[in-house]
Motif scaffolding. Structure first.
Motif, PDB file in Angstrom:
ATOM      1  N   VAL A   1       1.578  18.477 -18.041  1.00  0.00           N
ATOM      2  CA  VAL A   1       2.071  19.260 -18.809  1.00  0.00           C
ATOM      3  C   VAL A   1       2.143  18.414 -20.256  1.00  0.00           C
ATOM      4  N   ILE A   2       1.631  19.041 -21.456  1.00  0.00           N
ATOM      5  CA  ILE A   2       2.027  18.656 -22.552  1.00  0.00           C
ATOM      6  C   ILE A   2       3.367  19.101 -23.188  1.00  0.00           C
ATOM      7  N   VAL A   3       4.458  18.405 -23.422  1.00  0.00           N
ATOM      8  CA  VAL A   3       5.586  18.696 -23.661  1.00  0.00           C
ATOM      9  C   VAL A   3       6.274  18.229 -24.760  1.00  0.00           C
ATOM     10  N   PRO A   4       6.758  19.011 -25.730  1.00  0.00           N
ATOM     11  CA  PRO A   4       7.405  18.480 -27.032  1.00  0.00           C
ATOM     12  C   PRO A   4       8.687  17.693 -26.593  1.00  0.00           C
TER      13      PRO A   4
ATOM     14  N   ILE B   1       1.733   9.820 -10.433  1.00  0.00           N
ATOM     15  CA  ILE B   1       1.548  10.036 -11.869  1.00  0.00           C
ATOM     16  C   ILE B   1      -0.099   9.860 -12.274  1.00  0.00           C
ATOM     17  N   THR B   2      -0.525  10.916 -13.082  1.00  0.00           N
ATOM     18  CA  THR B   2      -1.797  10.843 -13.519  1.00  0.00           C
ATOM     19  C   THR B   2      -1.814  11.145 -15.045  1.00  0.00           C
ATOM     20  N   SER B   3      -0.800  11.072 -15.892  1.00  0.00           N
ATOM     21  CA  SER B   3      -0.804  11.357 -17.187  1.00  0.00           C
ATOM     22  C   SER B   3      -1.936  10.418 -18.016  1.00  0.00           C
ATOM     23  N   ASP B   4      -2.066   9.042 -17.825  1.00  0.00           N
ATOM     24  CA  ASP B   4      -3.005   8.060 -18.195  1.00  0.00           C
ATOM     25  C   ASP B   4      -4.287   8.476 -17.801  1.00  0.00           C
ATOM     26  N   THR B   5      -4.482   8.909 -16.507  1.00  0.00           N
ATOM     27  CA  THR B   5      -5.916   9.338 -16.032  1.00  0.00           C
ATOM     28  C   THR B   5      -6.379  10.427 -16.953  1.00  0.00           C
ATOM     29  N   ARG B   6      -5.567  11.336 -17.230  1.00  0.00           N
ATOM     30  CA  ARG B   6      -6.036  12.406 -18.068  1.00  0.00           C
ATOM     31  C   ARG B   6      -6.259  11.910 -19.422  1.00  0.00           C
ATOM     32  N   THR B   7      -5.546  10.896 -20.080  1.00  0.00           N
ATOM     33  CA  THR B   7      -5.708  10.348 -21.170  1.00  0.00           C
ATOM     34  C   THR B   7      -7.169   9.953 -21.524  1.00  0.00           C
TER      35      THR B   7
ATOM     36  N   HIS C   1       0.924  -1.082  -0.099  1.00  0.00           N
ATOM     37  CA  HIS C   1      -0.071  -0.022  -0.167  1.00  0.00           C
ATOM     38  C   HIS C   1       0.855   1.347  -0.131  1.00  0.00           C
ATOM     39  N   VAL C   2       0.778   2.008  -0.989  1.00  0.00           N
ATOM     40  CA  VAL C   2       1.623   3.300  -1.198  1.00  0.00           C
ATOM     41  C   VAL C   2       0.752   4.318  -1.161  1.00  0.00           C
ATOM     42  N   PRO C   3       1.146   5.393  -0.521  1.00  0.00           N
ATOM     43  CA  PRO C   3       0.415   6.690  -0.518  1.00  0.00           C
ATOM     44  C   PRO C   3       0.320   7.099  -2.159  1.00  0.00           C
ATOM     45  N   HIS C   4      -1.131   7.331  -2.630  1.00  0.00           N
ATOM     46  CA  HIS C   4      -1.152   7.471  -3.983  1.00  0.00           C
ATOM     47  C   HIS C   4      -0.879   8.869  -4.431  1.00  0.00           C
ATOM     48  N   ASN C   5      -1.155   9.889  -3.634  1.00  0.00           N
ATOM     49  CA  ASN C   5      -0.877  11.257  -3.846  1.00  0.00           C
ATOM     50  C   ASN C   5      -1.256  11.740  -5.398  1.00  0.00           C
ATOM     51  N   LYS C   6      -2.212  11.424  -5.931  1.00  0.00           N
ATOM     52  CA  LYS C   6      -2.692  11.613  -7.267  1.00  0.00           C
ATOM     53  C   LYS C   6      -3.194  13.103  -7.317  1.00  0.00           C
ATOM     54  N   ASN C   7      -2.430  14.119  -6.997  1.00  0.00           N
ATOM     55  CA  ASN C   7      -2.821  15.516  -6.945  1.00  0.00           C
ATOM     56  C   ASN C   7      -3.051  16.032  -8.124  1.00  0.00           C
ATOM     57  N   THR C   8      -2.977  15.376  -9.258  1.00  0.00           N
ATOM     58  CA  THR C   8      -3.175  16.184 -10.375  1.00  0.00           C
ATOM     59  C   THR C   8      -4.200  15.707 -11.452  1.00  0.00           C
ATOM     60  N   ALA C   9      -4.823  14.500 -10.725  1.00  0.00           N
ATOM     61  CA  ALA C   9      -5.916  13.541 -11.380  1.00  0.00           C
ATOM     62  C   ALA C   9      -6.879  14.414 -11.962  1.00  0.00           C
ATOM     63  N   GLY C  10      -7.272  15.614 -11.050  1.00  0.00           N
ATOM     64  CA  GLY C  10      -8.578  16.459 -11.499  1.00  0.00           C
ATOM     65  C   GLY C  10      -7.971  17.698 -12.471  1.00  0.00           C
ATOM     66  N   LEU C  11      -6.882  17.690 -12.861  1.00  0.00           N
ATOM     67  CA  LEU C  11      -6.302  18.953 -13.572  1.00  0.00           C
ATOM     68  C   LEU C  11      -5.857  18.567 -14.938  1.00  0.00           C
ATOM     69  N   PRO C  12      -6.837  19.067 -16.088  1.00  0.00           N
ATOM     70  CA  PRO C  12      -6.600  18.981 -17.321  1.00  0.00           C
ATOM     71  C   PRO C  12      -4.974  19.297 -17.664  1.00  0.00           C
ATOM     72  N   ALA C  13      -4.432  18.701 -18.798  1.00  0.00           N
ATOM     73  CA  ALA C  13      -3.192  19.019 -19.112  1.00  0.00           C
ATOM     74  C   ALA C  13      -2.978  20.363 -19.793  1.00  0.00           C
ATOM     75  N   VAL C  14      -1.893  21.088 -19.392  1.00  0.00           N
ATOM     76  CA  VAL C  14      -1.675  22.344 -20.032  1.00  0.00           C
ATOM     77  C   VAL C  14      -0.329  22.204 -21.119  1.00  0.00           C
ATOM     78  N   ARG C  15      -0.472  22.914 -22.318  1.00  0.00           N
ATOM     79  CA  ARG C  15       0.437  22.726 -23.267  1.00  0.00           C
ATOM     80  C   ARG C  15       1.561  23.671 -22.823  1.00  0.00           C
ATOM     81  N   MET C  16       2.801  23.478 -22.857  1.00  0.00           N
ATOM     82  CA  MET C  16       4.013  24.470 -22.601  1.00  0.00           C
ATOM     83  C   MET C  16       4.361  25.206 -23.813  1.00  0.00           C
ATOM     84  N   PRO C  17       4.811  26.309 -23.837  1.00  0.00           N
ATOM     85  CA  PRO C  17       5.156  27.115 -25.067  1.00  0.00           C
ATOM     86  C   PRO C  17       6.250  26.171 -25.558  1.00  0.00           C
TER      87      PRO C  17
END
Ligand code: SF4
Ligand code: SF4
Length: 457
Positions: free
Chosen positions: A296-299, A165-171, A10-26
């Protein structure tokens, strides 16, 4: 022994960004694109310094069956091709590109023609897509099973069990249509009749979304996995979604399962629709040094430094940077290291989290073995490694270790067990290579002697 489906922690999940849509960096000022961001042979550069490239221009072509092409993620000028040390600890040639600030799309970009199994596999090969959940294995190679009747079910790996990590969640939340389109492509061209999407229970929004999207599709089932790390390990997700055990030394396809990460399948659908190859990644930036975590959506090829700067992380607070999450991530000392195709998170740690506790003697509690999801006798690896006993490591099947980190996490003596496992695996690989070499030399010698005898006769 060597079963899966038990163990874990059992690990602390810390899915702090699960509710945040990805933002695109310049667009970054420059990118560094290694020719090897995948398992297999590095790609071969097809550009040279001073060449102008656009977004999606092929800059390195694949060099064999297990390889993957590389495309430019920005528009600008190739400044040099030089060897760099990647976060994975290997030296590889990399293509340096200075941005022109335009992000001009290559005019050759158009959807590929796909009408059967062969053209689908070829399109996936040309897309440059590799296992985006972190594995980095060229996806076309994985899908190229030749005889599709061997596939009993497609398992979509959406467990995303690493903390933060929540990048798959956002997908699943933001790109559900791409996930659906990807599954339909697999159904059509790989002749798949049954699909299981495995999602860990700590992502209720993603579970709801996937259930809603596939409510009328009887071929697709969404399975809620227990919130016990590591649900995302390939053999474990197969066990927990299908009940099947992949025997030691065998592949998922040997039990009829094909496993694909959820972001990978969405990326394939986007490529088939648009023709834009893999040039960017959604990366979760979080950790104890991050006050404003983000997706963040990153090149691809952007430096960690530039990403960290975009996320406004105070440099004085940074004590450790990991490619990946805290359980399996790889630490990098180099803030210039580039974001790779399979980077799904950058974990930035503050002093407390980054400080390794002092290891003490093993107290023989056996917790490392009890919690190992691969049911390995973890505590025995260290002793065999110290004795330089590769044969014992082979007998203990250290090669089956998936480097999940459960043993290190649970060990009350705080022993660096994953590091020991990695070193032990390397020792075993070197021993096995040497054994193969000795066997080949013996065979060649015997063949030469037999030929000599035959000549005499
Ligand atoms: S790192 Fe390896 S030995 Fe340790 S728990 Fe995971 S699979 Fe088992
Ligand atoms: S968990 Fe740690 S202390 Fe316990 S047996 Fe394993 S290595 Fe030894």
């Amino acid at each position: 022994m060597f079963s899966t489906g038990k163990g874990g922690v059992h690990v602390p999940h810390n899915k702090n960004t699960a509710g945040l849509p990805a933002v695109r960096m310049p667009a970054p000022s420059c990118v560094v694109l290694p020719t090897s961001m995948h398992i297999g042979k590095p790609a071969n550069p097809v550009v040279k310094p001073k060449d102008h490239v656009n977004v999606g221009t092929l800059i390195a072509e694949s060099t064999g069956p297990v390889s993957s092409p590389v495309y430019s993620s920005i528009s600008g000028e190739v400044t040099k091709i030089d060897t760099i040390l990647t976060a994975g600890g290997t030296f590889v040639p990399a293509i340096f590109i200075q941005s022109d600030g335009q992000m001009t799309v290559d005019e050759s970009i158009c959807p590929p023609e796909v009408n059967d199994y062969a053209s689908f596999i070829e399109a996936v090969r040309q897309s440059g897509i590799v296992g985006l959940g972190g594995a980095g294995f060229p996806t076309a190679v994985k899908l190229d099973v030749k005889d599709t009747s061997r596939i009993q079910e497609l398992v979509i790996n959406a467990a995303e069990c690493e903390p933060y990590i929540t990048s798959d969640t956002r997908t699943m939340l933001d790109d559900a249509d791409d996930v659906k389109a990807g599954i339909e492509l697999f159904e059509k061209y790989l002749n798949i009749k049954k699909v299981i999407i495995g999602i860990e229970s700590n992502k209720p929004d993603a579970i709801r979304r996937m259930k809603a999207v596939f409510a009328n599709d009887k071929a697709v089932t969404v399975v809620t996995l227990p919130g016990i790390y590591p649900q995302g390990a390939e053999k474990i997700i197969i066990k927990n979604t299908t009940g099947k055990t992949v025997p030691a030394g065998k592949l998922p396809i040997d039990v009829g399962s094909l496993v694909c990460n959820v972001t990978t399948i969405a990326a394939i659908a986007r490529y088939i629709k648009t023709g834009m190859p893999l040039i960017e990644k959604c990366v979760t930036v979080d950790g104890t040094a991050v006050s404003d975590p983000k997706n963040v959506i990153v090149p691809i090829g952007t430096s960690v430094k530039e990403l960290i700067s975009f996320c406004n992380i105070n440099e004085d607070d940074i004590y450790k940077i990991l490619f990946g999450g805290p359980m399996m991530g790889i630490s990098t000392p180099d803030p210039e290291a580039p974001i790779l195709k399979n980077t799904n998170a950058i974990t930035v740690m503050g002093l407390k989290e980054a400080t390794q506790p002092k290891a003490t003697q093993c107290i023989h509690c056996g917790k490392c073995a009890t919690h190992c999801p691969m049911n390995l006798t973890t505590f025995a690896f260290g002793r065999a490694y110290e004795r330089n006993d590769a044969e014992e490591l082979q007998r203990l099947r250290v090669d089956l270790c998936v480097e999940c980190g459960c043993c290190s996490f649970i060990c009350p003596a705080k022993r660096p067990l994953v590091e020991i496992n990695k070193l032990s695996k390397a020792m075993l690989r070197a021993y096995q290579t040497k054994q193969k070499q000795i066997a080949a030399e013996k065979e060649a010698q015997e063949a030469a002697e037999a030929a000599k005898e035959a000549k005499k006769a």
